[in-house]
Every structure is written in structure tokens, then in C-alpha cells.
Design a protein around this motif. Structure first.
Motif, PDB file in Angstrom:
ATOM      1  N   ILE A  79       3.856 -14.293  55.059  1.00  0.00           N
ATOM      2  CA  ILE A  79       3.960 -14.968  56.363  1.00  0.00           C
ATOM      3  C   ILE A  79       2.625 -15.606  56.726  1.00  0.00           C
ATOM      4  O   ILE A  79       2.568 -16.736  57.230  1.00  0.00           O
ATOM      5  N   LYS A  80       1.533 -14.873  56.473  1.00  0.00           N
ATOM      6  CA  LYS A  80       0.206 -15.427  56.770  1.00  0.00           C
ATOM      7  C   LYS A  80      -0.063 -16.669  55.933  1.00  0.00           C
ATOM      8  O   LYS A  80      -0.607 -17.663  56.435  1.00  0.00           O
ATOM      9  N   VAL A  81       0.314 -16.598  54.648  1.00  0.00           N
ATOM     10  CA  VAL A  81       0.107 -17.761  53.769  1.00  0.00           C
ATOM     11  C   VAL A  81       0.931 -18.947  54.247  1.00  0.00           C
ATOM     12  O   VAL A  81       0.436 -20.077  54.352  1.00  0.00           O
ATOM     13  N   LEU A  82       2.214 -18.684  54.556  1.00  0.00           N
ATOM     14  CA  LEU A  82       3.090 -19.761  55.030  1.00  0.00           C
ATOM     15  C   LEU A  82       2.592 -20.330  56.354  1.00  0.00           C
ATOM     16  O   LEU A  82       2.648 -21.546  56.574  1.00  0.00           O
ATOM     17  N   GLN A  83       2.107 -19.439  57.236  1.00  0.00           N
ATOM     18  CA  GLN A  83       1.586 -19.896  58.517  1.00  0.00           C
ATOM     19  C   GLN A  83       0.351 -20.763  58.318  1.00  0.00           C
ATOM     20  O   GLN A  83       0.194 -21.804  58.973  1.00  0.00           O
ATOM     21  N   ALA A  84      -0.512 -20.337  57.393  1.00  0.00           N
ATOM     22  CA  ALA A  84      -1.717 -21.127  57.103  1.00  0.00           C
ATOM     23  C   ALA A  84      -1.340 -22.486  56.510  1.00  0.00           C
ATOM     24  O   ALA A  84      -1.942 -23.507  56.849  1.00  0.00           O
ATOM     25  N   GLN A  85      -0.322 -22.485  55.650  1.00  0.00           N
ATOM     26  CA  GLN A  85       0.144 -23.749  55.075  1.00  0.00           C
ATOM     27  C   GLN A  85       0.711 -24.661  56.158  1.00  0.00           C
ATOM     28  O   GLN A  85       0.415 -25.857  56.194  1.00  0.00           O
ATOM     29  N   ASP A  86       1.543 -24.061  57.042  1.00  0.00           N
ATOM     30  CA  ASP A  86       2.131 -24.861  58.127  1.00  0.00           C
ATOM     31  C   ASP A  86       1.046 -25.403  59.051  1.00  0.00           C
ATOM     32  O   ASP A  86       1.127 -26.549  59.516  1.00  0.00           O
ATOM     33  N   ASP A  87       0.042 -24.573  59.329  1.00  0.00           N
ATOM     34  CA  ASP A  87      -1.051 -25.020  60.196  1.00  0.00           C
ATOM     35  C   ASP A  87      -1.780 -26.206  59.576  1.00  0.00           C
ATOM     36  O   ASP A  87      -2.120 -27.177  60.270  1.00  0.00           O
ATOM     37  N   LEU A  88      -1.998 -26.129  58.265  1.00  0.00           N
ATOM     38  CA  LEU A  88      -2.694 -27.223  57.582  1.00  0.00           C
ATOM     39  C   LEU A  88      -1.845 -28.498  57.596  1.00  0.00           C
ATOM     40  O   LEU A  88      -2.355 -29.583  57.888  1.00  0.00           O
ATOM     41  N   VAL A  89      -0.542 -28.335  57.306  1.00  0.00           N
ATOM     42  CA  VAL A  89       0.357 -29.496  57.293  1.00  0.00           C
ATOM     43  C   VAL A  89       0.454 -30.111  58.687  1.00  0.00           C
ATOM     44  O   VAL A  89       0.392 -31.338  58.849  1.00  0.00           O
ATOM     45  N   ASN A  90       0.591 -29.255  59.706  1.00  0.00           N
ATOM     46  CA  ASN A  90       0.673 -29.761  61.076  1.00  0.00           C
ATOM     47  C   ASN A  90      -0.628 -30.420  61.512  1.00  0.00           C
ATOM     48  O   ASN A  90      -0.623 -31.392  62.279  1.00  0.00           O
ATOM     49  N   SER A  91      -1.745 -29.883  61.014  1.00  0.00           N
ATOM     50  CA  SER A  91      -3.037 -30.499  61.318  1.00  0.00           C
ATOM     51  C   SER A  91      -3.113 -31.900  60.719  1.00  0.00           C
ATOM     52  O   SER A  91      -3.612 -32.842  61.358  1.00  0.00           O
ATOM     53  N   MET A  92      -2.597 -32.040  59.492  1.00  0.00           N
ATOM     54  CA  MET A  92      -2.562 -33.359  58.863  1.00  0.00           C
ATOM     55  C   MET A  92      -1.679 -34.312  59.663  1.00  0.00           C
ATOM     56  O   MET A  92      -2.017 -35.487  59.859  1.00  0.00           O
ATOM     57  N   LYS A  93      -0.549 -33.779  60.144  1.00  0.00           N
ATOM     58  CA  LYS A  93       0.362 -34.613  60.935  1.00  0.00           C
ATOM     59  C   LYS A  93      -0.303 -35.054  62.241  1.00  0.00           C
ATOM     60  O   LYS A  93      -0.154 -36.201  62.679  1.00  0.00           O
ATOM     61  N   ASP A  94      -1.024 -34.119  62.865  1.00  0.00           N
ATOM     62  CA  ASP A  94      -1.735 -34.464  64.105  1.00  0.00           C
ATOM     63  C   ASP A  94      -2.791 -35.536  63.850  1.00  0.00           C
ATOM     64  O   ASP A  94      -2.958 -36.461  64.658  1.00  0.00           O
ATOM     65  N   ASP A  95      -3.495 -35.402  62.725  1.00  0.00           N
ATOM     66  CA  ASP A  95      -4.506 -36.409  62.374  1.00  0.00           C
ATOM     67  C   ASP A  95      -3.852 -37.778  62.158  1.00  0.00           C
ATOM     68  O   ASP A  95      -4.390 -38.811  62.592  1.00  0.00           O
ATOM     69  N   ALA A  96      -2.689 -37.766  61.487  1.00  0.00           N
ATOM     70  CA  ALA A  96      -1.971 -39.026  61.254  1.00  0.00           C
ATOM     71  C   ALA A  96      -1.494 -39.618  62.572  1.00  0.00           C
ATOM     72  O   ALA A  96      -1.539 -40.833  62.780  1.00  0.00           O
ATOM     73  N   SER A  97      -1.066 -38.743  63.488  1.00  0.00           N
ATOM     74  CA  SER A  97      -0.609 -39.212  64.802  1.00  0.00           C
ATOM     75  C   SER A  97      -1.753 -39.859  65.581  1.00  0.00           C
ATOM     76  O   SER A  97      -1.565 -40.875  66.259  1.00  0.00           O
ATOM     77  N   LYS A  98      -2.943 -39.289  65.460  1.00  0.00           N
ATOM     78  CA  LYS A  98      -4.106 -39.869  66.137  1.00  0.00           C
ATOM     79  C   LYS A  98      -4.467 -41.230  65.540  1.00  0.00           C
ATOM     80  O   LYS A  98      -4.919 -42.129  66.252  1.00  0.00           O
ATOM     81  N   GLU A  99      -4.248 -41.346  64.224  1.00  0.00           N
ATOM     82  CA  GLU A  99      -4.548 -42.620  63.569  1.00  0.00           C
ATOM     83  C   GLU A  99      -3.615 -43.728  64.056  1.00  0.00           C
ATOM     84  O   GLU A  99      -3.964 -44.913  64.002  1.00  0.00           O
ATOM     85  N   LEU A 100      -2.411 -43.349  64.529  1.00  0.00           N
ATOM     86  CA  LEU A 100      -1.462 -44.354  65.017  1.00  0.00           C
ATOM     87  C   LEU A 100      -2.025 -45.132  66.206  1.00  0.00           C
ATOM     88  O   LEU A 100      -1.676 -46.294  66.418  1.00  0.00           O
ATOM     89  N   LEU A 101      -2.872 -44.484  66.975  1.00  0.00           N
ATOM     90  CA  LEU A 101      -3.440 -45.146  68.155  1.00  0.00           C
ATOM     91  C   LEU A 101      -4.290 -46.350  67.763  1.00  0.00           C
ATOM     92  O   LEU A 101      -4.423 -47.293  68.535  1.00  0.00           O
ATOM     93  N   ARG A 102      -4.835 -46.304  66.547  1.00  0.00           N
ATOM     94  CA  ARG A 102      -5.651 -47.438  66.095  1.00  0.00           C
ATOM     95  C   ARG A 102      -4.775 -48.652  65.788  1.00  0.00           C
ATOM     96  O   ARG A 102      -5.262 -49.784  65.807  1.00  0.00           O
ATOM     97  N   VAL A 103      -3.495 -48.394  65.479  1.00  0.00           N
ATOM     98  CA  VAL A 103      -2.594 -49.500  65.139  1.00  0.00           C
ATOM     99  C   VAL A 103      -2.471 -50.461  66.306  1.00  0.00           C
ATOM    100  O   VAL A 103      -2.507 -51.688  66.142  1.00  0.00           O
ATOM    101  N   SER A 104      -2.295 -49.891  67.507  1.00  0.00           N
ATOM    102  CA  SER A 104      -2.140 -50.746  68.684  1.00  0.00           C
ATOM    103  C   SER A 104      -3.487 -51.228  69.225  1.00  0.00           C
ATOM    104  O   SER A 104      -3.535 -51.977  70.204  1.00  0.00           O
ATOM    105  N   GLY A 105      -4.573 -50.801  68.586  1.00  0.00           N
ATOM    106  CA  GLY A 105      -5.888 -51.227  69.057  1.00  0.00           C
ATOM    107  C   GLY A 105      -6.246 -52.643  68.651  1.00  0.00           C
ATOM    108  O   GLY A 105      -7.110 -53.269  69.267  1.00  0.00           O
TER     109      GLY A 105
END
Length: 229
Positions: A79-105
Motif C-alpha cells: 500500500i505504501k509503495v502504491l501510494q508513493a507511486q500514485d503520489d508521484l503520478v499525481n504530482s506529474m499530473k499537477d505539474d502538467a496542469s500548471k503547464e497548461l496555464l502557459r498555453v493561454s499565455g
């Protein structure tokens, strides 16, 4: 036979009887001792058997507890490993979401993207009249590309140019520190048929969600070497 002989014979009979009685008593004592020893041995063996059975029962309980504890620790680790994996994947998704703001810039590039998103949505809906919803900040950009988007769609679909009504209800604004926990939209458009039964959500956030979900197995493979079940 005189009295002396009679007395001797009686004494001899008494000795014989006493000897026989002693022998019989010895036999009884030996038999009793043997029976006692046998019964004692049986009782000892029965107690040994009970002790062995009790030890085996407790040993099995200990083994079961160890297996349960090991299984629990293993599951907790997984569970800890899966949680760490999910946290990393979600962190990547959050980073990608932040990059979207540059599109409209970049207004020029974003305007071109808005046109492409509108044309794509029209091709999916294939309706003669649609309702378009965008962010309030994007209204002027959308209006600038509406005519060229309708013309491009009509050419591709070989139909008359559709009627596009820009909705007075807007999509949420882009994320900021003030509305970090509220609804937001990084850009793009949402088109719907006039009756509202058919909706094409073509916002940047929706496209990121679709792309991320589609690429998730590949992302997990590249990051962790396996695809999560």
C-alpha cells in the motif's frame, strides 16, 4: 502320635501356610506394583501426549499469527509503495496542469488553438446550431476565430456553416492562489447542441485528463517498470 509329634506337625503346617501366604502376598505385591507401574506409565504417556498436542496447537497458533503479521506487513508495504507511486503520478499530473496555464499565455498561439478546438468540437457534434461556452477572458479571442472556424468546419464536413451562439455563462477562470480549491479552467471551449443533450467538452483540462488516462499505463511502465492492475 504323641503330643510332641502333633505339635511339630502343627508347627510345620503353620510354617507351610505362612510361607505360602508370604509367597502369595509377594505375588500380589509384585502384580500390584507392575499394574501400578503400567498405569503410571500410561498416565505419564497420556500427559506427554496432551503436552505435545498442546505444544503443537500453540506452535500452529504462533505460525498462523506470524503468517498473518507477515501478510499484514506485506500488504502495508505494498500500500505504501502504491501510494508513493500514485503520489508521484499525481504530482506529474499537477505539474502538467500548471503547464497548461502557459498555453493561454501566448495570445497568438492560444487563438490558433481555440480555433482548432472549436472546429474539432463541431466535427464531433455535427449540429446546425450550437452553444459555445468559454472563459470570460477568452470571449474576444473566441469571437475573433468564430468565422474562420465555421468556414473550416463547413469545408471539412461539406455542410452549411453552423450557427454558433457564445453563451453568457462562462467557464471558471484559470487557477490562482485565491481560488486554489475552487473550480477552475485552464482554457479551451465547451460546445453543446441547442437542446443540451449532446456536449463536447474540449477544455485543456478535459483533454489533459483524457490524455493522462490514456497514457497512464505507459507512464507507470516507464516510471515503475510494471503496469498497475
Amino acid at each position: 502320635m504323641n503330643d510332641v509329634d502333633v505339635q511339630k506337625q502343627i508347627q510345620q503346617m503353620v510354617r507351610f501356610i505362612r510361607q505360602e501366604a508370604e509367597e502369595k502376598a509377594n505375588e500380589i505385591t509384585v502384580a500390584a506394583e507392575e499394574e501400578f507401574n503400567i498405569e503410571k506409565l500410561q498416565l505419564v504417556e497420556a500427559e506427554k501426549k496432551k503436552i505435545r498436542q498442546e505444544y503443537e496447537r500453540k506452535e500452529k497458533q504462533v505460525q498462523i499469527r506470524r503468517k498473518i503479521e507477515y501478510s499484514m506487513q506485506l500488504n502495508a508495504s505494498r500500500i505504501k509503495v502504491l501510494q508513493a507511486q500514485d503520489d508521484l503520478v499525481n504530482s506529474m499530473k499537477d505539474d502538467a496542469s500548471k503547464e497548461l496555464l502557459r498555453v493561454s499565455g501566448d495570445p497568438f498561439q492560444y487563438k490558433t488553438l481555440l480555433k482548432e478546438l472549436i472546429v474539432q468540437s463541431l466535427l464531433r457534434l455535427k449540429e446546425p446550431a450550437v452553444l459555445l461556452r468559454c472563459r470570460k477572458d477568452d470571449v474576444s479571442l473566441v469571437e475573433d476565430v468564430l468565422d474562420s472556424a465555421k468556414e473550416e468546419y463547413a469545408e471539412k464536413a461539406n455542410v452549411h456553416q453552423p450557427e454558433i451562439i457564445v453563451d453568457s455563462v462562462y467557464l471558471p477562470p484559470g487557477p490562482t492562489h485565491r481560488n486554489a480549491h475552487g473550480p477552475f479552467c485552464s482554457g479551451g471551449v465547451v460546445l453543446a447542441s441547442q437542446d443540451g443533450k449532446i456536449v463536447c467538452e474540449n477544455t485543456l483540462d478535459a483533454r489533459l485528463e483524457v490524455a493522462f488516462r490514456k497514457k497512464l499505463p505507459q507512464i507507470r511502465r516507464q516510471l515503475f517498470g510494471v503496469v498497475a492492475a
